[in-house]
Design an enzyme around this catalytic site. Structure first.
Site, short mmCIF file in Angstrom:
data_model
loop_
_atom_site.label_atom_id
_atom_site.label_comp_id
_atom_site.label_asym_id
_atom_site.label_seq_id
_atom_site.Cartn_x
_atom_site.Cartn_y
_atom_site.Cartn_z
N HIS A 1 0.77 -1.40 0.04
CA HIS A 1 0.19 -0.15 0.00
C HIS A 1 0.72 1.30 -0.05
CE1 HIS A 1 -3.58 -2.37 0.32
NE2 HIS A 1 -3.29 -3.01 1.60
N ASP B 1 -2.81 -10.53 -2.64
CA ASP B 1 -3.48 -9.87 -1.44
C ASP B 1 -4.86 -9.50 -1.46
OD1 ASP B 1 -2.20 -8.65 1.44
OD2 ASP B 1 -3.89 -7.77 0.43
N HIS C 1 -6.52 -7.03 -0.55
CA HIS C 1 -6.54 -5.67 -0.83
C HIS C 1 -5.91 -5.34 -2.15
CE1 HIS C 1 -6.82 -6.29 3.47
NE2 HIS C 1 -7.86 -5.22 3.55
N ASP D 1 -4.48 -12.90 3.10
CA ASP D 1 -5.90 -12.35 3.57
C ASP D 1 -7.11 -12.58 2.79
OD1 ASP D 1 -4.78 -10.57 2.11
OD2 ASP D 1 -5.11 -8.84 3.22
ZN LIG Z 1 -4.35 -7.26 2.58
#
Ligand SMILES: [Zn+2]
Length: 348
Positions: A131, A168, A170, A257
């Site tokens: 991120h 991931d 996200h 995740d």
């Molecule tokens: Zn994540």
């Protein structure tokens, strides 16, 4: 220890457990302890063919291959003051040091593979990185470990084309941002629909810009997607894109995740999926780039399930070949992506 081209390298340091900027934060040392503990119990920590290598910290010059110097200063200064980057991303007195060690460990993984010392590697590092943009961290991330590794390998080995797959849950908005106008990195991110999950970006229309147009591919997965949907995306997008792009290295942002057990997301991957997803990457790399594959740890907050998934992944690095599910589910977003990229890639 004797080195061999057949080695799988695992990058790890107990220093990575010292990053705990706030109590009860999901991005906790226990995540990595669960993964390492599971690999030890399964016999992968001291087996022949696996070499555990310690990191060295990324230098400021390494960090600035990707990050703006003002942002590097900011992380260093916040580490002194103890003020957070944002509400999700607290900073402790050792955050700058440990985040630099995570980036440095990822560079070591890259070097092991590019130099031919190892056939593949997994960087078991934290804090995670995907991120972090050029100018700002967030979402538990400070420095973009994977992007820094890629830029360091370009510098040291003259690397020209890297395929990044980010599994991931996200969207890796930092990695996307860093390489958005860069045709040397094809970034394929498979993540939960950003309308329902942080960071709120990663839609199909985001396909890169300028020279990098067509080199960012976002696959937003509907909540509840699992093995059949992921197998469809790997088959329909990863295989033809990597075939056409002809990477010299395949790098994978591994977040655990997307597991059904994860408390922060609504995807439903099985722990065995992390084995056959890794197989797609490893086998394609064997076909296209002498097997060079590097897996970099990102998120994953279900401790026990992450450990099992990590074991399934490392099994593949050391030679096992688990089968993907026979039943593949084709998603509407895959057709949308193919339509959008019709001028860029030979996607049927
Ligand atoms: Zn994540």
């Amino acid at each position: 220890m004797k080195r061999s081209r057949m080695d799988t390298v695992l990058i790890y340091s107990e220093k990575y457990l010292e990053h705990r900027p706030s109590l009860s934060h999901p991005e906790c040392p226990e995540r990595l302890e669960a993964i390492v503990g599971a690999l030890k119990r399964a016999g992968y920590w001291s087996s022949s063919g696996v070499r555990v290598v310690g990191p060295s910290p990324a230098s400021r010059a390494d960090l600035e291959l990707v990050h703006d110097s003002k942002y590097v200063d900011l992380v260093e200064n916040l580490s002194r003051s103890g003020r957070p980057l944002d509400l999700d991303t607290p900073v402790g007195s050792n955050t700058f040091e440990i985040a630099s060690l995570a980036a440095g460990g990822t560079i070591v993984a890259g070097r092991e593979v590019m130099s031919g010392e190892a056939k593949n590697a997994s960087a078991l590092v934290r804090p995670p990185g995907h991120h972090a943009t050029r100018t700002m961290g967030g979402g538990f991330c400070y420095f973009n470990n994977l992007a820094i590794m890629i830029e360091a390998l370009k510098r040291e080995f003259g690397l020209k084309r890297v395929f990044v797959i980010d599994v991931d849950a996200h969207c890796g908005n930092g990695t996307e941002d860093i390489f958005y106008d860069d045709a040397s990195v094809l970034y394929l991110s498979i993540h939960q629909d950003p309308r329902t999950l942080y960071p709120g970006t990663g839609f199909v229309e985001e396909i890169g810009a300028g020279d990098g147009e067509g080199y960012t591919v976002n696959v937003p997965m509907p909540s509840g997607s699992g093995d059949a949907e992921y197998a469809g995306v790997m088959h329909e997008l990863f295989l033809p894109l990597s075939e056409a792009f002809k990477p010299e290295l395949i790098a994978v942002s591994v977040g655990f995740d997307a597991l059904a057990e994860d408390p922060l997301t609504q995807l439903r991957l099985s722990t065995s999926a992390y084995g056959w997803l890794a197989r797609y990457a490893v086998e394609q790399a064997e076909r296209l780039c002498d097997g060079r594959t590097i897996f970099v740890l990102e998120g994953g907050y279900a401790l026990e399930a992450s450990g099992r998934a990590a074991v399934n992944l490392v099994k593949v690095l050391t030679g096992e070949r688990p089968n993907p599910p026979v039943k593949r589910q084709r998603l509407g977003v895959v057709d949308e992506i193919k339509h959008l990229l019709v001028d860029n890639w030979p996607l049927k």
